[in-house]
Design a protein around this motif. Structure first.
Motif, short mmCIF file in Angstrom:
data_model
loop_
_atom_site.label_atom_id
_atom_site.label_comp_id
_atom_site.label_asym_id
_atom_site.label_seq_id
_atom_site.Cartn_x
_atom_site.Cartn_y
_atom_site.Cartn_z
N CYS A 137 -6.19 42.69 -1.34
CA CYS A 137 -4.81 42.46 -0.89
C CYS A 137 -4.26 41.21 -1.58
CB CYS A 137 -4.74 42.27 0.63
SG CYS A 137 -5.29 43.70 1.59
N VAL A 138 -2.97 41.21 -1.83
CA VAL A 138 -2.33 40.05 -2.43
C VAL A 138 -0.93 39.92 -1.86
CG1 VAL A 138 -1.59 41.46 -4.41
CG2 VAL A 138 -1.61 38.96 -4.60
N TRP A 139 -0.52 38.69 -1.55
CA TRP A 139 0.83 38.46 -1.06
C TRP A 139 1.28 37.07 -1.50
CZ3 TRP A 139 -3.56 38.53 1.79
CH2 TRP A 139 -3.88 37.41 2.56
N ARG A 140 2.60 36.90 -1.56
CA ARG A 140 3.19 35.65 -2.01
C ARG A 140 3.48 34.77 -0.80
NH1 ARG A 140 3.35 33.00 -6.91
NH2 ARG A 140 5.19 31.68 -7.06
N ARG A 141 3.13 33.49 -0.89
CA ARG A 141 3.44 32.52 0.15
C ARG A 141 3.95 31.25 -0.52
NH1 ARG A 141 -0.36 31.73 5.24
NH2 ARG A 141 0.66 33.73 5.66
N GLU A 142 5.24 31.01 -0.38
CA GLU A 142 5.90 29.87 -0.99
C GLU A 142 5.64 29.85 -2.50
OE1 GLU A 142 4.50 26.54 1.28
OE2 GLU A 142 5.70 27.07 3.03
N ASP A 143 4.94 28.85 -3.04
CA ASP A 143 4.79 28.73 -4.48
C ASP A 143 3.43 29.20 -4.98
OD1 ASP A 143 3.27 26.74 -3.37
OD2 ASP A 143 3.86 25.19 -4.81
#
Length: 379
Positions: A137-143
């Motif tokens: 799984c991969v997700w974006r969090r802020e920078d």
């Protein structure tokens, strides 16, 4: 760039760049990034195959190998020399393209398992950490990105490099689209000479047939790879999945059969491999790139897989470093270069297939002769 990476345990923590895939493209990117001061983690499964299909490494890869500090390793690690390619294509008589007289000299027939393992070891010795497994799984969090692996590890990374091969598993999760141009499939066998004696040929050989084409090349240690290439939907009808039928068809060729004459039995098993052309669009986005076959997978006929893996791995690393330094156009420019390179390749591939006109009515060849050429674009 800075961060904290560790190759031990399940939880890795943070890094500057996470590279998914431990093949030549991933290792080239990791090595370039580590040497530029980045903290890099390579996430790749442990190799489990008892053999890998060998690949020819083109002479043009020599400058890239030298830049990576790998040229002596390849030259001295027992890989077999490759002096050129012979092709019975468009006519009965084979023609030969010699590599020896070119600007870089001979290439190599690689022991791929040994080559990949050595490259991964060099990247690790330079400072890249290793985590066995695949990104789940991969997700974006802020920078930054957050990722989990199938081993349960949680990672944080500022940048991602997808070097997972044709499936482009990571880029798919980021919204990119792998686009296939054909469904070329290889049915491959590893042949061994009695007593392990190596053949005298140091060239690859290609021979076209009504249903596709054959490829064979010697490998280090007295083995030889033999592959039948056709489209996925034609494999069953050509009986290529039956080991004895596969071997019998090889024996009926005009030139391949002479190259394998010293091999007196079919292989123990056949391996079916995807070999079609594809590219991922886009090849980069905010905080990520793709490299190697994930970026641009090419027909084995082009003999440029290793070369493209090294080149795109290095170029993706440069794009990430430029983006980190404030060049807001670097990643988009990289994606444009990949798109242009792949379209240039597709035009060259179409021209090569149109040289063979003896079986225009056969499905394999008709598809390639009728396919429209991609438009000319520039990066």
């Amino acid at each position: 760039m800075s961060g904290t990476g560790s190759g031990a345990g399940v939880t890795i923590g943070s890094c500057d760049v996470l590279v998914a895939g431990g093949g030549p493209a991933g290792c080239a990117a990791a090595l370039a990034l580590v040497r530029a001061g980045a903290d890099v983690v390579i996430v790749a499964p442990v190799a489990t195959a008892d053999w890998q299909v060998g690949e020819s490494c083109a002479p043009a890869a020599r400058p890239l190998l030298e830049r990576l500090g790998l040229l002596d390793l390849v030259a001295l690690d027992g890989h077999a020399p490759c002096y050129g390619i012979q092709a019975a294509w468009g006519g009965e008589a084979p023609t030969e393209v010699s590599q020896v007289l070119g600007p870089y000299g001979a290439g190599w027939h690689l022991d791929r398992a040994r080559f990949d393992a050595a490259f991964l070891e060099v990247a690790g010795a330079a400072g890249a950490s290793r985590h066995a497994g695949r990104v789940r799984c991969v997700w974006r969090r802020e920078d930054h990105w957050q990722l989990t692996t199938d081993a349960g590890g949680l990672l944080r990374a500022r940048y991602l490099v997808d070097a997972t091969g044709r499936p482009a598993r990571l880029a798919r999760r980021l919204g990119a689209t792998p686009i296939r141009s054909d469904r070329l499939t290889a049915v491959a066998g590893l042949l061994t000479a009695p007593g392990g004696a190596a053949g005298s040929e140091h060239t690859s050989l290609v021979e076209s047939t009504p249903w596709g084409w054959w490829y064979t090349a010697p490998l280090p240690g007295g083995t030889q790879v033999l592959m039948a290439m056709t489209d996925a939907d034609l494999v069953v009808g050509t009986h290529l999945l039956d080991r004895d039928a596969w071997w019998a068809q090889a024996q009926r060729t005009g030139h391949i059969r002479h190259r394998i004459a010293h091999l007196d039995a079919p292989p123990r098993q056949l391996r079916v491999l995807a070999a079609g052309s594809s590219h991922t669009r886009p090849a980069a986005g905010p905080g990520w790139t793709v490299a190697g076959d994930a970026a641009s997978a090419t027909d084995p006929l082009a003999a440029r897989g290793i070369l493209m893996a090294l080149a795109t791995g290095l170029d993706s690393a440069r794009a990430i470093l430029a983006d980190h330094s404030g060049d807001t156009h670097a990643l988009a420019a990289y994606a444009g270069r990949i798109a242009a390179l792949h379209q240039e390749y597709l035009r060259a591939q179409a021209a090569q297939y149109r040289r063979e006109r003896r079986w225009d009515a056969a499905p394999f060849w008709r598809r390639r002769h009728q396919a429209s050429l991609p438009p000319l674009i520039s990066a």
